[in-house]
Design a protein around this motif. Structure first.
Motif, PDB file in Angstrom:
ATOM      1  N   LEU B  30      31.591  20.658   7.350  1.00 34.28           N
ATOM      2  CA  LEU B  30      31.923  20.201   8.485  1.00 34.28           C
ATOM      3  C   LEU B  30      30.699  19.744   9.410  1.00 34.28           C
ATOM      4  O   LEU B  30      29.718  20.667   9.274  1.00 34.28           O
ATOM      5  CB  LEU B  30      32.699  21.378   9.309  1.00 34.28           C
ATOM      6  CG  LEU B  30      33.680  20.941  10.276  1.00 34.28           C
ATOM      7  CD1 LEU B  30      34.707  19.878  10.002  1.00 34.28           C
ATOM      8  CD2 LEU B  30      34.225  22.102  10.723  1.00 34.28           C
ATOM      9  N   ALA B  31      30.565  18.681  10.018  1.00 35.28           N
ATOM     10  CA  ALA B  31      29.442  18.402  10.570  1.00 35.28           C
ATOM     11  C   ALA B  31      29.710  17.589  12.124  1.00 35.28           C
ATOM     12  O   ALA B  31      30.569  16.894  11.974  1.00 35.28           O
ATOM     13  CB  ALA B  31      28.507  17.479   9.750  1.00 35.28           C
ATOM     14  N   PRO B  32      29.066  17.822  12.931  1.00 38.11           N
ATOM     15  CA  PRO B  32      29.157  16.729  14.300  1.00 38.11           C
ATOM     16  C   PRO B  32      29.121  15.258  13.770  1.00 38.11           C
ATOM     17  O   PRO B  32      28.261  14.927  12.997  1.00 38.11           O
ATOM     18  CB  PRO B  32      28.021  17.233  15.259  1.00 38.11           C
ATOM     19  CG  PRO B  32      26.862  17.652  14.511  1.00 38.11           C
ATOM     20  CD  PRO B  32      27.588  18.385  13.329  1.00 38.11           C
ATOM     21  N   GLN B  43      33.960  15.919  15.223  1.00 41.91           N
ATOM     22  CA  GLN B  43      33.730  16.565  14.239  1.00 41.91           C
ATOM     23  C   GLN B  43      33.940  15.600  13.024  1.00 41.91           C
ATOM     24  O   GLN B  43      35.163  14.952  13.155  1.00 41.91           O
ATOM     25  CB  GLN B  43      34.452  17.950  14.066  1.00 41.91           C
ATOM     26  CG  GLN B  43      33.948  19.177  15.090  1.00 41.91           C
ATOM     27  CD  GLN B  43      32.328  19.421  14.855  1.00 41.91           C
ATOM     28  OE1 GLN B  43      31.940  19.752  13.674  1.00 41.91           O
ATOM     29  NE2 GLN B  43      31.724  19.524  15.858  1.00 41.91           N
TER      30      GLN B  43
END
Lengths: 294, 83, 204
Positions: B30-32, B43
């Protein structure tokens, strides 16, 4: 190719195109070298050549035409062949090239089929003319452009003469389909698979930088799209990949010969002035034309 | 560009996807959402191209709303929306 | 070809142009150093080439395709975070130090806090001026151990010269001494020295 008798086969080839450099004499040299290349790739010797010319008589001066033809003549003479005529017609853009007749002993004729497992692949000219031609049109990387022109004007004669002393299994010259395109043709005709070392490929000066900033001809993308059987190791940078698909003009010879002969060949090639010749890969085994690039 | 990125407009959708992907034993992060794709704070889920087909199947099955799927090259920062 | 300036947003229409025209035009436009711009092209080669040019010139690219027209959105790499902050970091200010007293950001939801911490570190890496130090105390030390979700960005920060200072007492308390994966074990004296230096400290 046409068999005249037991000792001699006749080779006939033809090619011409529009200018890729600004200087007309240089253009003549490049177009002629390009046209002569096919004969060398087949292991033959050019005998005669005829000019194929289109020229906008109203837009460009006769001096320009003269310069083009002089450049062509210089290369024909350098190849030890004779110019026996030609034909010129009026057209919107100038185009130039040659129809070449050459000969070779039938037993020594080379095709692109015949590469064998255990062979080493040697390339005799650096890659990147397509990218540098795009750079020329963008008015960038002048040094690379000049180096590309010199490389394109070189005859494959010297590499071909060295080839005659070695048991070469297959040969092709590198042109519009790019290094990988022509390598694939050789591999699939020979029913083998290849491994190519991307770091060993001789590159023209500034070609890598030009590819990195996106000065890549549409033909390179078309070549990439067409060649689905090429696999790249993940570490091969994109600009290098693009250069391997870069369509070449008047490129070098791609030679497949027994591994043990490679260093002898390179030594003689460099002594003959083909300084850039390098080992770029090998034939890994029988196959269907798959190419792995590391 | 062998990485794939699924961008979500709502963090709740992103969290739902994360839960389902974890359940399916998938490898992802999960990453911005990269600013090149969207200026607002969202996200994304980043995974490899081999995991993508399963991800798409799960998203359609669970009706998870996403903004789009992108081919991603993080070192060059090039993101291309896929059909 | 149109080149309109719409409230600071430059849109370059390169449709119908053959390579390398789109690259040349993009090059010219980027010489003005816009924070953002859009380029429109209508063929694959132009799309690939403009994207490569932009990436090599310090711009990130996002590409969308609608009815055969490629829309490339170029964003200057270093302003990726400054644009959101709405202010430029003063060129002569000393870089701040960051003190993290926990491994999540904000209160209200632990789950959200973890996500925010991850976003925080990813964005931190994109700043043109990195902090001079990142200090971790209490549960903040969890960020520096082997299975930390922000281990990679922390290691990258460390690689780029940011001092990662991890409280030894805290590592000991949580029995994490063996799992430290980035930064140096420090004590309260060092942390206090950092806190009282000139320059800002940001506490999160």
């Amino acid at each position: 190719m046409y068999l005249l008798n037991d000792e001699t086969a006749l080779i006939q080839t033809l090619d011409f195109f529009t200018p890729i450099v600004d200087d007309p004499y240089l253009f003549g040299q490049i177009a002629a070298a390009n046209s002569l290349s096919d004969v060398y790739a087949m292991g033959g010797k050019p005998l005669t050549a005829m000019n194929i010319v289109t020229f906008p008589v109203c837009k460009l001066s006769a001096e320009v035409l003269l310069a083009i033809l002089s450049g062509g003549q210089q290369k024909i003479a350098e190849a030890g062949a004779v110019m026996v005529g030609g034909h010129t017609i009026d057209d919107d853009e100038p185009k130039y090239g040659l129809s070449v007749t050459g000969v070779a002993p039938p037993a020594k004729i080379l095709t692109n089929a015949g590469a064998r497992p255990g062979d080493v692949l040697i390339l005799t000219k650096a890659v990147g003319t397509g990218v540098l031609y795009t750079a020329l049109r963008a008015e960038l990387f002048p040094q690379g452009v000049a180096a590309a022109a010199q490389s394109m004007a070189q005859l494959n004669r010297y590499a071909a003469e060295v080839m005659a002393h070695f048991p070469v299994h297959a040969c092709t010259d590198i042109t519009g389909f790019g290094l990988l395109g022509h390598a694939y043709e050789m591999a699939s005709a020979s029913e083998v698979d290849l491994e190519i070392d991307s770091r060993a490929i001789p590159l023209l000066p500034e070609a890598a930088e030009a590819a990195e900033v996106g000065l890549i001809p549409a033909g390179a993308y078309a070549n990439r799209e067409y060649l689905k059987s090429v696999e790249f190791h993940s570490a091969v940078p994109v600009n290098l990949q693009d250069l391997l698909f870069d369509p070449q003009t008047s490129g070098g010879l791609l030679i497949s010969l027994p591994g043990c002969e490679a260093s002898g060949f390179l030594q003689q090639a460099r002594a003959a002035g083909v300084l850039v010749a390098a080992c770029i890969g090998s034939v890994t085994g029988k196959g269907t034309g798959k190419i792995h690039v590391k | 560009m062998t990485e794939r990125l699924i961008a979500f407009d709502s963090i709740h959708q992103a969290l739902r996807a994360e839960k389902e992907f974890l359940k399916a034993g998938m490898k992802f992060e999960l990453a911005p959402t990269p600013r090149e794709i969207s200026a607002s704070c969202g996200q994304s889920i980043v995974l490899s191209d081999t995991e993508l087909p399963l991800a798409i199947k799960i998203i359609s099955r669970e009706i998870i709303k996403c903004r789009g799927v992108y081919a991603a090259d993080f070192s060059q920062r090039i993101f291309e929306k896929m059909d | 070809m149109s080149n309109e300036l719409k409230s600071k947003l430059v849109e370059l229409n390169c449709q119908g142009l053959a390579c390398p025209q789109p690259v040349i035009m993009t090059k010219k436009a980027l010489e003005q150093k816009p924070a953002e711009m859009t380029v429109l092209v209508d063929n694959l080669a132009a799309k690939e080439n403009v994207a490569k040019f932009a990436a090599s010139s310090g711009y990130g690219v996002s590409i969308e395709n609608a009815d055969g027209i490629y829309r490339l959105n170029l964003l200057a790499k270093q302003t990726a975070v400054n644009v959101a902050a709405g202010k430029e970091l003063a060129a002569d200010s000393e870089a701040p130090a960051i003190l993290l007293g926990r491994n999540t950001l904000g209160t209200g939801s632990e789950e959200l806090g973890a996500i925010l911490m991850k976003s925080f570190f990813v964005s931190l890496l994109e700043l043109s001026q990195l902090p001079r130090a990142v200090m971790l105390i209490n549960s903040g030390v969890y960020l520096a151990v082997t299975d930390s979700p922000v281990l990679q960005p922390l290691q990258e920060l460390s690689r780029r010269g940011v001092a990662v200072m991890v409280c030894g007492t805290c590592l000991d308390y949580f029995s994490l001494k063996e799992k430290l994966a980035v930064g140096e074990v420090t004590n309260m004296y060092s942390i206090l020295r950092e806190l009282t230096r000139a320059g800002n400290t940001i506490t999160l």
